[in-house]
Scaffold this active site. Structure first.
Site, PDB file in Angstrom:
ATOM      1  N   GLY A  63       0.614  -1.177   0.486  1.00  0.00           N
ATOM      2  CA  GLY A  63       0.071  -0.405   0.121  1.00  0.00           C
ATOM      3  C   GLY A  63       0.780   1.674   0.307  1.00  0.00           C
ATOM      4  O   GLY A  63       0.290   2.312  -0.283  1.00  0.00           O
ATOM      5  N   TYR A  64       1.372   1.114   0.365  1.00  0.00           N
ATOM      6  CA  TYR A  64       2.839   2.495   0.895  1.00  0.00           C
ATOM      7  C   TYR A  64       3.814   2.517  -0.673  1.00  0.00           C
ATOM      8  O   TYR A  64       3.609   3.386  -1.569  1.00  0.00           O
ATOM      9  CB  TYR A  64       3.905   2.377   1.860  1.00  0.00           C
ATOM     10  CG  TYR A  64       4.491   3.760   2.102  1.00  0.00           C
ATOM     11  CD1 TYR A  64       4.183   4.613   2.366  1.00  0.00           C
ATOM     12  CD2 TYR A  64       6.432   3.129   1.617  1.00  0.00           C
ATOM     13  CE1 TYR A  64       5.213   5.539   1.857  1.00  0.00           C
ATOM     14  CE2 TYR A  64       6.900   4.333   1.300  1.00  0.00           C
ATOM     15  CZ  TYR A  64       6.486   5.508   1.450  1.00  0.00           C
ATOM     16  OH  TYR A  64       7.142   6.500   1.452  1.00  0.00           O
ATOM     17  N   ASN A 111      -9.098   4.722   3.624  1.00  0.00           N
ATOM     18  CA  ASN A 111      -8.617   5.003   2.254  1.00  0.00           C
ATOM     19  C   ASN A 111      -9.688   4.280   1.830  1.00  0.00           C
ATOM     20  O   ASN A 111      -9.800   2.976   2.003  1.00  0.00           O
ATOM     21  CB  ASN A 111      -7.149   4.186   2.017  1.00  0.00           C
ATOM     22  CG  ASN A 111      -7.219   2.875   1.609  1.00  0.00           C
ATOM     23  OD1 ASN A 111      -7.633   2.202   0.395  1.00  0.00           O
ATOM     24  ND2 ASN A 111      -6.335   2.402   2.793  1.00  0.00           N
ATOM     25  N   ARG A 112      -9.833   4.669  -0.007  1.00  0.00           N
ATOM     26  CA  ARG A 112     -10.415   3.981  -0.987  1.00  0.00           C
ATOM     27  C   ARG A 112     -10.103   4.559  -2.086  1.00  0.00           C
ATOM     28  O   ARG A 112     -10.400   4.507  -2.736  1.00  0.00           O
ATOM     29  CB  ARG A 112     -11.927   4.635  -1.004  1.00  0.00           C
ATOM     30  CG  ARG A 112     -12.287   5.768  -0.594  1.00  0.00           C
ATOM     31  CD  ARG A 112     -13.479   6.565  -1.342  1.00  0.00           C
ATOM     32  NE  ARG A 112     -14.054   7.769  -1.081  1.00  0.00           N
ATOM     33  CZ  ARG A 112     -14.497   8.512  -0.365  1.00  0.00           C
ATOM     34  NH1 ARG A 112     -14.327   8.076   1.031  1.00  0.00           N
ATOM     35  NH2 ARG A 112     -14.430  10.037  -0.402  1.00  0.00           N
ATOM     36  N   LEU A 113      -8.659   3.335  -2.265  1.00  0.00           N
ATOM     37  CA  LEU A 113      -7.935   4.053  -3.268  1.00  0.00           C
ATOM     38  C   LEU A 113      -8.543   3.319  -3.833  1.00  0.00           C
ATOM     39  O   LEU A 113      -8.271   3.186  -5.376  1.00  0.00           O
ATOM     40  CB  LEU A 113      -6.345   3.936  -2.969  1.00  0.00           C
ATOM     41  CG  LEU A 113      -5.442   4.049  -2.281  1.00  0.00           C
ATOM     42  CD1 LEU A 113      -4.477   4.128  -1.896  1.00  0.00           C
ATOM     43  CD2 LEU A 113      -5.448   5.983  -2.581  1.00  0.00           C
ATOM     44  N   PHE A 115      -7.369   0.457  -5.928  1.00  0.00           N
ATOM     45  CA  PHE A 115      -6.097  -0.407  -6.566  1.00  0.00           C
ATOM     46  C   PHE A 115      -5.109   0.269  -7.689  1.00  0.00           C
ATOM     47  O   PHE A 115      -5.214  -0.329  -8.311  1.00  0.00           O
ATOM     48  CB  PHE A 115      -5.854  -1.947  -6.971  1.00  0.00           C
ATOM     49  CG  PHE A 115      -6.446  -3.144  -6.113  1.00  0.00           C
ATOM     50  CD1 PHE A 115      -5.767  -2.971  -4.660  1.00  0.00           C
ATOM     51  CD2 PHE A 115      -6.753  -4.476  -6.267  1.00  0.00           C
ATOM     52  CE1 PHE A 115      -5.852  -3.361  -3.494  1.00  0.00           C
ATOM     53  CE2 PHE A 115      -7.121  -4.717  -5.746  1.00  0.00           C
ATOM     54  CZ  PHE A 115      -6.537  -5.228  -4.085  1.00  0.00           C
ATOM     55  N   SER A 174      -8.836  -6.676  -0.248  1.00  0.00           N
ATOM     56  CA  SER A 174      -9.115  -4.764   0.252  1.00  0.00           C
ATOM     57  C   SER A 174     -10.970  -4.884  -0.114  1.00  0.00           C
ATOM     58  O   SER A 174     -11.110  -5.267  -0.895  1.00  0.00           O
ATOM     59  CB  SER A 174      -8.569  -4.444  -1.021  1.00  0.00           C
ATOM     60  OG  SER A 174      -9.458  -2.921  -0.995  1.00  0.00           O
ATOM     61  N   ASN A 176     -11.747  -1.836  -1.079  1.00  0.00           N
ATOM     62  CA  ASN A 176     -11.982  -0.692  -1.783  1.00  0.00           C
ATOM     63  C   ASN A 176     -12.392  -1.130  -3.352  1.00  0.00           C
ATOM     64  O   ASN A 176     -11.968  -0.329  -4.053  1.00  0.00           O
ATOM     65  CB  ASN A 176     -11.125   0.327  -1.854  1.00  0.00           C
ATOM     66  CG  ASN A 176     -10.587   0.572  -0.500  1.00  0.00           C
ATOM     67  OD1 ASN A 176     -12.280   0.784   0.067  1.00  0.00           O
ATOM     68  ND2 ASN A 176     -10.164   0.807   0.428  1.00  0.00           N
ATOM     69  N   THR A 177     -12.646  -2.356  -3.888  1.00  0.00           N
ATOM     70  CA  THR A 177     -12.808  -3.726  -5.176  1.00  0.00           C
ATOM     71  C   THR A 177     -14.150  -3.724  -5.096  1.00  0.00           C
ATOM     72  O   THR A 177     -14.453  -4.911  -4.584  1.00  0.00           O
ATOM     73  CB  THR A 177     -11.896  -4.191  -5.919  1.00  0.00           C
ATOM     74  OG1 THR A 177     -10.587  -3.390  -5.614  1.00  0.00           O
ATOM     75  CG2 THR A 177     -11.944  -4.842  -7.304  1.00  0.00           C
ATOM     76  N   LYS A 216      -3.585 -13.035   1.982  1.00  0.00           N
ATOM     77  CA  LYS A 216      -4.212 -11.509   3.061  1.00  0.00           C
ATOM     78  C   LYS A 216      -5.780 -11.704   2.873  1.00  0.00           C
ATOM     79  O   LYS A 216      -6.251 -11.747   2.041  1.00  0.00           O
ATOM     80  CB  LYS A 216      -3.749 -10.414   2.139  1.00  0.00           C
ATOM     81  CG  LYS A 216      -3.712  -9.736   3.276  1.00  0.00           C
ATOM     82  CD  LYS A 216      -2.984  -7.647   2.959  1.00  0.00           C
ATOM     83  CE  LYS A 216      -2.572  -7.124   3.773  1.00  0.00           C
ATOM     84  NZ  LYS A 216      -1.917  -5.670   3.022  1.00  0.00           N
ATOM     85  N   SER A 244      -3.942  -8.590   9.223  1.00  0.00           N
ATOM     86  CA  SER A 244      -4.844  -8.305   8.244  1.00  0.00           C
ATOM     87  C   SER A 244      -5.082  -7.192   7.318  1.00  0.00           C
ATOM     88  O   SER A 244      -4.367  -6.692   7.188  1.00  0.00           O
ATOM     89  CB  SER A 244      -6.452  -8.380   8.884  1.00  0.00           C
ATOM     90  OG  SER A 244      -6.447  -7.241   9.519  1.00  0.00           O
ATOM     91  N   ASN A 245      -5.791  -7.646   5.645  1.00  0.00           N
ATOM     92  CA  ASN A 245      -6.254  -5.439   5.458  1.00  0.00           C
ATOM     93  C   ASN A 245      -6.836  -4.819   6.855  1.00  0.00           C
ATOM     94  O   ASN A 245      -6.903  -5.206   7.337  1.00  0.00           O
ATOM     95  CB  ASN A 245      -6.961  -6.298   4.252  1.00  0.00           C
ATOM     96  CG  ASN A 245      -6.551  -5.386   3.114  1.00  0.00           C
ATOM     97  OD1 ASN A 245      -6.165  -3.924   3.430  1.00  0.00           O
ATOM     98  ND2 ASN A 245      -6.246  -6.135   2.002  1.00  0.00           N
ATOM     99  N   GLY A 266      -4.445   1.921  10.920  1.00  0.00           N
ATOM    100  CA  GLY A 266      -4.115   2.624  12.466  1.00  0.00           C
ATOM    101  C   GLY A 266      -4.371   1.970  13.977  1.00  0.00           C
ATOM    102  O   GLY A 266      -4.881   0.786  14.258  1.00  0.00           O
ATOM    103  N   GLY A 295      -2.473  -1.857  13.207  1.00  0.00           N
ATOM    104  CA  GLY A 295      -2.851  -1.262  14.188  1.00  0.00           C
ATOM    105  C   GLY A 295      -0.941  -1.056  14.789  1.00  0.00           C
ATOM    106  O   GLY A 295      -0.620  -0.372  15.917  1.00  0.00           O
ATOM    107  N   THR A 317       0.704   2.391   8.566  1.00  0.00           N
ATOM    108  CA  THR A 317       0.079   3.591   8.713  1.00  0.00           C
ATOM    109  C   THR A 317       0.747   4.507   9.660  1.00  0.00           C
ATOM    110  O   THR A 317       0.714   5.389  10.156  1.00  0.00           O
ATOM    111  CB  THR A 317      -1.511   3.450   9.402  1.00  0.00           C
ATOM    112  OG1 THR A 317      -1.899   3.305   8.850  1.00  0.00           O
ATOM    113  CG2 THR A 317      -2.530   4.413  10.310  1.00  0.00           C
TER     114      THR A 317
END
Length: 363
Positions: A63-64, A111-113, A115, A174, A176-177, A216, A244-245, A266, A295, A317
């Site tokens: 993710g980074y 985040n809701r990037l 991918f 994720s 977000n997909t 993952k 986890s994610n 976080g 976290g 995070t």
């Protein structure tokens, strides 16, 4: 002094849009300017898992470094390994902006990037170029949102990156997909893992060990779903788990930005992700490697992940809030803890709190 620089730079970065700040941090790492002093190597922290020799158990989570631009710079910060991605076969923009939100009081991010990345070709070229430098660099693979066959996208990711990646992570967790997490259901997961492992094995020439494959998973799973995943992972001989994610839960957050859609990471994720970690350790037994994520922001939170059943730990995070010197501080503090306890290896503390965490409800 380096710690003061971390703290001094935070107000400037937090005055910027989160994606802009992230881009600047990548640029800083690409510049080659030393941002901290890496910790000295320590035999007490080294581990061998899935055929890989890790100098210490702390890694940078996916993710980074989505496009494999700075894995070597991350290793120089003190990380024992770095995971690039998530990378999809074709480049994609991801979801509309804004799509990253800081929850400063909660020390969290939503985040809701979706991918967003430059695709396989760009990441592969960078990884091939840096391969002679060594170090453990994993690749997190995903599927394009408009793919007619998402499992085929994962197969392609395996074929492209096996051999150049130290390990591969199959990211089906994720939020977000749309529809991606459905691949965690037992029937779909069985097909996915069978095809992914076959693709990995087809790349095995017999001249070198097979590239390890990790799965993952999400923290938002039921007890039944965790049991199904464990059964499939063991049946298909997957090499390890990452737990986890990000989470869709907003437990423990107070910031108004908590109303934003997306995955939460976080400090508030620590309890939920650690409970799932411990439950999975109990389900899969003592031998399969687990990377604990969610976290981690200090040596104590990293150590507690290991006590709950993790072999390795990742963060992301936490570095947003603590600065680039965080990895080196955690590694030094972990080593000091192991030495103070009179232990020969950090692995000796694994599972010491697993029963306590596994007994907690998922919530």
């Amino acid at each position: 002094m380096k710690r003061l620089l971390d703290l001094a730079s935070r107000p400037l970065l937090f005055s910027l849009d989160p994606e802009r700040a992230h881009g600047l941090s990548i640029a800083a790492l690409k510049s080659g300017v030393p941002l901290c002093s890496p910790p000295p190597p320590s035999d007490r922290l080294s581990l061998t898992l899935a055929g890989l020799s890790f100098p210490n158990p702390l890694g940078m989570a996916a993710g980074y470094d989505k496009n494999a631009e700075v894995p070597d710079a991350l290793l120089k910060l003190g990380f024992g390994f770095a995971e690039c991605g998530t990378v999809t076969p074709r480049p994609q923009e991801g979801n509309p902006k804004p799509r990253i939100f800081r929850l400063i009081e909660d020390r969290a991010v939503i985040n809701r990037l979706g991918f967003n990345n430059e695709g396989h070709k760009s990441a592969l070229a960078r990884l091939v170029a840096r391969a002679p430098r060594g170090g453990i660099v994993g690749v997190n693979i995903g599927a394009n949102r408009d793919s007619p066959d998402r499992v085929a996208d994962y197969e392609e990711g395996v074929r492209v990156f096996a051999g150049v990646a130290s390990y591969l992570t199959v990211n089906i967790s994720s939020p977000n997909t749309a529809g991606l997490r459905a691949l965690q259901g037992r029937e779909q997961l069985s097909e996915l893992l069978a095809r992914v492992m076959a693709a990995r094995d087809s790349r095995n020439t017999g001249l070198a060990p097979s590239t390890p494959v990790f799965l993952k998973i999400a923290p938002d799973l039921s007890e039944e779903a965790l049991a199904d995943i464990a059964a499939e992972v063991l049946d298909k001989r997957v090499d390890g788990l990452i737990v986890s994610n990000t989470t869709l839960s907003r437990d423990g957050v107070t910031d108004i930005a908590a109303n934003e859609a997306g995955g939460l990471s976080g400090a508030p994720l620590f309890p939920r992700s650690t409970i799932v970690l411990a439950k999975m350790r109990r389900l899969i037994g003592p031998w399969l490697p687990i990377i604990g994520v969610g976290g981690v922001h200090s040596a104590e939170t990293a150590l507690e992940k290991i006590r709950a059943g993790a072999d390795l730990v990742q963060l992301y995070t936490g570095m947003i809030y603590e600065g680039p010197g965080l990895a080196a501080r955690i590694v030094r503090d972990m080593d000091a803890y192991v030495e103070a306890q009179g232990l020969a290896s950090i692995a000796e503390i694994r599972d010491s709190h697993a029963d306590d965490w596994a007994a907690r409800p998922l919530g």
